[in-house]
Each structure stands twice: as C-alpha cells, then as structure tokens.
Design an enzyme around this catalytic site. Structure first.
Site, PDB file in Angstrom:
ATOM      1  CG  ASP A 119     -17.374 -15.499  17.242  1.00 41.51           C
ATOM      2  OD1 ASP A 119     -16.481 -15.067  17.973  1.00 41.51           O
ATOM      3  OD2 ASP A 119     -18.196 -16.174  17.657  1.00 41.51           O
ATOM      4  N   GLY A 179     -21.111  -2.280  20.414  1.00 43.15           N
ATOM      5  CA  GLY A 179     -22.376  -2.683  20.473  1.00 43.15           C
ATOM      6  C   GLY A 179     -23.131  -1.866  19.443  1.00 43.15           C
ATOM      7  CB  SER A 235     -13.544 -18.434  27.711  1.00 42.49           C
ATOM      8  OG  SER A 235     -14.301 -19.471  27.178  1.00 42.49           O
TER       9      SER A 235
END
Length: 316
Positions: free
Chosen positions: A257, A227, A141
C-alpha cells in the site's frame, strides 16, 4: 507542489490489530507486550500514507456495526478525508503478532462481511461520482456478496464518464475482469501475477507478460512487486527494474500500500515514471522498517529514495 485529485476505495476494510509477544506458544496464554490499532484495508492505507505526505485524498469505504464505528473513528483521528456508506454487518478485523524472540511476524486475516447488492452498488456509485478527475485507487479484496466484475464495472464507469484514471491493486478473478475492460495502472505482487499467469514466471517472463498486457490495452502501466527481489514497471515507453536498498524487515503490513501511495502521489505531482517508481520502492521499504501495522513515513522515504537502483530493460 499541486497534486491532482486522488480517491481511494476499500471495499473490505479492517481494523488492523498489532501485538508483540516474547514467544509464540501452543496451549499457553501469551501475554502481549505492545498493542496498536490502525484503520486498515488497501485503499485506506494508501490514503493514510498520502495524508502523511501532504496530500488530501478522499477515502471511501463501507462502515457497519461497532467495529465500523471504530474504523471510522481511527480514520478520522488521522485527519483523512473520508466518505463511508452504511452496511448491515460488522466490518472485519485483522490480527498481526510479532514474535520478539525470533523477529518473525504472524498475520491472521479474518473474513469480511457479506454485502448486499444495494450496499456494494452504493460504493460503486460514490466512487464513480467522486472520481471526476485525477486518480481513483481501488485496492484490496472484495468481500463476500460483491461480484467478481465489481472493479471492471468501476473501470467501465470511469471510461464512460471520462473520469479519473483507475489504479487497481487486487488479485484473482476481480483483477482478470478489470483487465478485460482496461485500467490505467495495475500493481500485482509476484504471487498475484503467478496466479494470474498460471505459473511462476522468471524475471524475463514477467517482463514479457507485463509488456503484453500493455500492448493489448489491458493496462497502460504494470507495476510488479517482487519483494526483496525488487520490482518491474512497464509502460509503452519504458521498461525498468528497481533493486531496493537493503533494510531490516520489522513488519510487512502495508508495504504494498505504501508502494502504491508513493507511486500515485509522484504521478499526481507530475513526476516522471522513473522518479515515481523510485519513490514507490522507497515507500515500500520504509513500511518494512515500521513494526506491526505501521506505514511509510516521509523522513524514511527521503533517506531511502537515493539508494534505489534503477536500470532499463530491453523493450523488444
């Protein structure tokens, strides 16, 4: 194996504090049994994983206040090359609590500092200068005070300079602005892609929307993570779906990540997109097996990679 240059940028880094408690309760003290502190934020996590796999990335991030000093010490402790730039306000912290009685994980994300124009332009300038070749991974972000078109400015800078290929992992307006300029690779999650499209897409809709981004020149590659339902990777030449191997989830921090790190590492080592995608899925699953704020480790990734199922999708 020779690896291309990789620079990571984290504009809103954090100290990730992870604890374990027997049971979450209201109005009672909860005695923490285990505690760990890790340097966090998208780009920093990507750099940490890359370092574990033998690469030498450069991590760029702001550093302010006592928490910023701790953040930098934690990054240095993992021997990750880094270049920080000073900001006036403290860096943030994030908090993760693992409930041992249920196996559930509770994640608390604190707001970051507000950056002034001189501060965020310093980050933009450092990243542009360091990204003369290879890959520039901008992840996470944007803190308050940073304009929504920050990543778009980075994309434009890299295009003008003929520098590194921009890999972007963010959401909302910053993602939309950057796509208007064009990126090498974007990695939205399903929730981020839903926000981008305005509705939750089916697998077929996701594939079509990702393909349209590529056709329109907004991204050369779209990697959409969904997911436990797997992931899509779409470029001009291939459209593939990956089904992850079943794993026991012990923590979700850093899974995305780790996915990005393994994808870019494989591409930097000039592996095919299909093989890079396979190792990216394995990286994300490896992070899920790590409790708290842990990340992917080489031995687990090597075990999981052969178990990833990949199939081609219709490109029409």
């Amino acid at each position: 194996m020779k690896t291309e240059n990789i620079v990571t940028l984290t504009m809103n880094p954090a100290i990730d504090l992870g604890v374990s408690v027997k049971q979450m309760m209201t109005e009672h003290k909860m005695r923490c049994l285990k505690t760990r502190r890790d340097p966090g934020g998208g780009g920093i996590n990507v750099a940490r994983v890359l370092k574990r796999f033998g690469a030498e990335p450069l991590a760029i991030f702001p550093m302010g206040g006592p928490s910023g000093l701790m953040l930098e010490r934690l990054v240095a402790a993992e021997e990750v090359r880094h270049q920080s730039f000073m900001i006036a306000r403290d860096c943030r912290a994030n908090f993760t609590a693992n409930e041992l009685s249920t196996g559930q994980q509770f994640r608390f994300v604190l707001p970051g500092p507000t950056l002034g124009e001189e501060e965020w332009t310093a980050g933009l300038g450092l990243t542009t200068a360091a990204s003369s070749s290879g890959f520039s991974v901008a992840s996470g972000s944007l803190p308050r005070g940073v304009p929504h078109d920050f990543y778009a400015r980075l994309a434009r800078n890299l295009r003008v300079s003929g520098g590194a290929r921009l890999v972007l992992d963010t959401s909302g307006p910053p993602l939309k602005h950057a796509l208007d300029v064009g990126c090498y690779l974007v990695k939205p999650s399903l929730s981020e892609f839903t926000e981008f499209l305005g509705e939750e897409p089916s697998l077929e809709d996701s594939h079509a929307a990702a393909k349209q981004l590529v056709v329109n020149g907004k991204a050369e590659i779209v990697a959409l993570t969904m997911g436990p339902d797997g992931a899509l990777l779409v470029s001009r030449d291939i459209s593939i779906y990956a089904k992850p191997p079943p794993v026991t989830v012990r923590g979700t921090v850093g899974a995305g990540d780790s996915f990005v790190a393994m994808l870019i590492l494989s591409l930097a080592q000039r592996k095919s997109l299909t093989e890079a995608f396979r190792f990216a899925i394995a990286g994300g699953c490896a992070a899920l097996l790590s409790p708290g704020t842990g990340l992917a480790s080489p031995d687990v990734v090597e075990q999981l990679a052969p178990q990833v199922e990949i199939k081609s999708l219709a490109t029409a």
